[in-house]
Scaffold this motif. Structure first.
Motif, mmCIF file in Angstrom:
data_model
loop_
_atom_site.group_PDB
_atom_site.id
_atom_site.type_symbol
_atom_site.label_atom_id
_atom_site.label_comp_id
_atom_site.label_asym_id
_atom_site.label_seq_id
_atom_site.Cartn_x
_atom_site.Cartn_y
_atom_site.Cartn_z
ATOM 1 N N GLN A 1 2.464 -41.680 29.549
ATOM 2 C CA GLN A 1 1.698 -42.790 28.972
ATOM 3 C C GLN A 1 0.238 -42.708 29.398
ATOM 4 O O GLN A 1 -0.665 -42.938 28.591
ATOM 5 N N THR A 2 0.005 -42.382 30.630
ATOM 6 C CA THR A 2 -1.365 -42.230 31.123
ATOM 7 C C THR A 2 -2.068 -41.077 30.407
ATOM 8 O O THR A 2 -3.236 -41.202 30.007
ATOM 9 N N VAL A 3 -1.359 -39.979 30.226
ATOM 10 C CA VAL A 3 -1.934 -38.821 29.524
ATOM 11 C C VAL A 3 -2.310 -39.214 28.098
ATOM 12 O O VAL A 3 -3.407 -38.915 27.624
ATOM 13 N N TRP A 4 -1.383 -39.900 27.395
ATOM 14 C CA TRP A 4 -1.661 -40.291 26.011
ATOM 15 C C TRP A 4 -2.792 -41.319 25.925
ATOM 16 O O TRP A 4 -3.604 -41.272 24.996
ATOM 17 N N ARG A 5 -2.865 -42.248 26.884
ATOM 18 C CA ARG A 5 -3.961 -43.222 26.871
ATOM 19 C C ARG A 5 -5.300 -42.498 26.995
ATOM 20 O O ARG A 5 -6.242 -42.760 26.243
ATOM 21 N N ASP A 6 -5.390 -41.574 27.937
ATOM 22 C CA ASP A 6 -6.624 -40.809 28.113
ATOM 23 C C ASP A 6 -6.955 -39.998 26.865
ATOM 24 O O ASP A 6 -8.119 -39.897 26.460
ATOM 25 N N TYR A 7 -5.934 -39.418 26.245
ATOM 26 C CA TYR A 7 -6.129 -38.629 25.025
ATOM 27 C C TYR A 7 -6.690 -39.506 23.899
ATOM 28 O O TYR A 7 -7.632 -39.121 23.211
ATOM 29 N N LEU A 8 -6.108 -40.682 23.721
ATOM 30 C CA LEU A 8 -6.557 -41.572 22.648
ATOM 31 C C LEU A 8 -7.962 -42.121 22.911
ATOM 32 O O LEU A 8 -8.761 -42.252 21.980
ATOM 33 N N LEU A 9 -8.275 -42.420 24.159
ATOM 34 C CA LEU A 9 -9.621 -42.884 24.494
ATOM 35 C C LEU A 9 -10.659 -41.785 24.218
ATOM 36 O O LEU A 9 -11.728 -42.051 23.669
ATOM 37 N N ALA A 10 -10.334 -40.558 24.603
ATOM 38 C CA ALA A 10 -11.242 -39.435 24.341
ATOM 39 C C ALA A 10 -11.391 -39.206 22.838
ATOM 40 O O ALA A 10 -12.497 -38.925 22.353
ATOM 41 N N SER A 11 -10.304 -39.356 22.094
ATOM 42 C CA SER A 11 -10.358 -39.180 20.640
ATOM 43 C C SER A 11 -11.256 -40.241 19.994
ATOM 44 O O SER A 11 -12.047 -39.940 19.111
ATOM 45 N N ALA A 12 -11.124 -41.479 20.450
ATOM 46 C CA ALA A 12 -11.956 -42.556 19.908
ATOM 47 C C ALA A 12 -13.430 -42.320 20.208
ATOM 48 O O ALA A 12 -14.289 -42.527 19.348
ATOM 49 N N ALA A 13 -13.723 -41.868 21.413
ATOM 50 C CA ALA A 13 -15.122 -41.587 21.776
ATOM 51 C C ALA A 13 -15.687 -40.468 20.912
ATOM 52 O O ALA A 13 -16.830 -40.552 20.428
ATOM 53 N N LEU A 14 -14.901 -39.420 20.690
ATOM 54 C CA LEU A 14 -15.357 -38.317 19.839
ATOM 55 C C LEU A 14 -15.571 -38.783 18.406
ATOM 56 O O LEU A 14 -16.537 -38.392 17.745
ATOM 57 N N TRP A 15 -14.671 -39.608 17.912
ATOM 58 C CA TRP A 15 -14.806 -40.135 16.553
ATOM 59 C C TRP A 15 -16.095 -40.953 16.424
ATOM 60 O O TRP A 15 -16.841 -40.796 15.458
ATOM 61 N N GLN A 16 -16.359 -41.811 17.401
ATOM 62 C CA GLN A 16 -17.569 -42.629 17.353
ATOM 63 C C GLN A 16 -18.824 -41.766 17.404
ATOM 64 O O GLN A 16 -19.798 -42.030 16.682
ATOM 65 N N GLU A 17 -18.822 -40.739 18.225
ATOM 66 C CA GLU A 17 -19.978 -39.835 18.273
ATOM 67 C C GLU A 17 -20.171 -39.114 16.952
ATOM 68 O O GLU A 17 -21.298 -38.913 16.500
ATOM 69 N N ASN A 18 -19.062 -38.727 16.326
ATOM 70 C CA ASN A 18 -19.144 -38.048 15.041
ATOM 71 C C ASN A 18 -19.718 -38.968 13.968
ATOM 72 O O ASN A 18 -20.554 -38.546 13.167
ATOM 73 N N VAL A 19 -19.304 -40.218 13.961
ATOM 74 C CA VAL A 19 -19.836 -41.182 12.994
ATOM 75 C C VAL A 19 -21.338 -41.384 13.216
ATOM 76 O O VAL A 19 -22.125 -41.363 12.272
ATOM 77 N N ALA A 20 -21.729 -41.561 14.466
ATOM 78 C CA ALA A 20 -23.153 -41.750 14.775
ATOM 79 C C ALA A 20 -23.969 -40.527 14.375
ATOM 80 O O ALA A 20 -25.056 -40.651 13.805
#
Length: 167
Positions: free
Chosen positions: A69-88
């Motif tokens: 669960q910790t691994v997946w939480r970190d993965y999803l947080l990193a994915s969201a950050a990358l998505w936001q950077e890509n949008v910007a």
């Protein structure tokens, strides 16, 4: 030596300058895309290594479930950050592209006016340039509106990213 005007060279220079500026911007975009790809690869590797470590350290299914669960939480947080950077980056790239097109069109229009036989340097007096000026005015209004909307989207994304993750 006096600086003589060479309209055909100026037209070539204007077109070549615009093309080279566009190529520089494309290269910057490619570098940005490669950077995001590298970060996605690092995110995936970290998730795989974390899952492997969770499996090694787990004594039973509940240990393994909690660790993954910790691994997946970190993965999803990193994915969201990358998505936001890509949008910007996409919004920023659109603004840069719009400015380049506007500048290139203006240079093209100015050069064409100078190339006309018997052209007198009187801005705003050429009837042939009126449709281009009207188009440019409409284009600038549309890009300004798109830039304002994009700025709002990137600010919202930045606030959501900062507020959600405490940064």
């Amino acid at each position: 030596m006096p600086n003589a005007s060479h309209p055909s060279f100026n037209a070539y220079k204007s077109r070549t300058s615009a093309a080279l500026q566009w190529l520089v911007q494309q290269q910057q975009w490619r570098e940005q895309a490669a950077n995001l790809l590298q970060r996605r690869i690092e995110r995936d590797r970290a998730a795989l290594e974390g899952t492997l470590e969770s499996l090694r350290g787990a004594q039973d299914w509940s240990d393994f479930g909690a660790a993954t669960q910790t691994v997946w939480r970190d993965y999803l947080l990193a994915s969201a950050a990358l998505w936001q950077e890509n949008v910007a980056a996409t919004v920023q790239g659109t603004g840069v592209w719009a400015n380049a097109v506007r500048d290139m069109s203006q240079q093209w229009q100015d050069t064409l006016e100078k190339l006309k036989p018997g052209a007198v340097a009187q801005p705003g007096r050429s009837g042939a340039a009126l449709p281009m000026r009207e188009w440019m005015a409409a284009f600038e209004r549309a890009m300004s509106a798109a830039g304002s909307a994009g700025t709002a989207v990137s600010k919202d994304a930045a606030q959501a990213h900062g507020g959600q993750h405490g940064r």
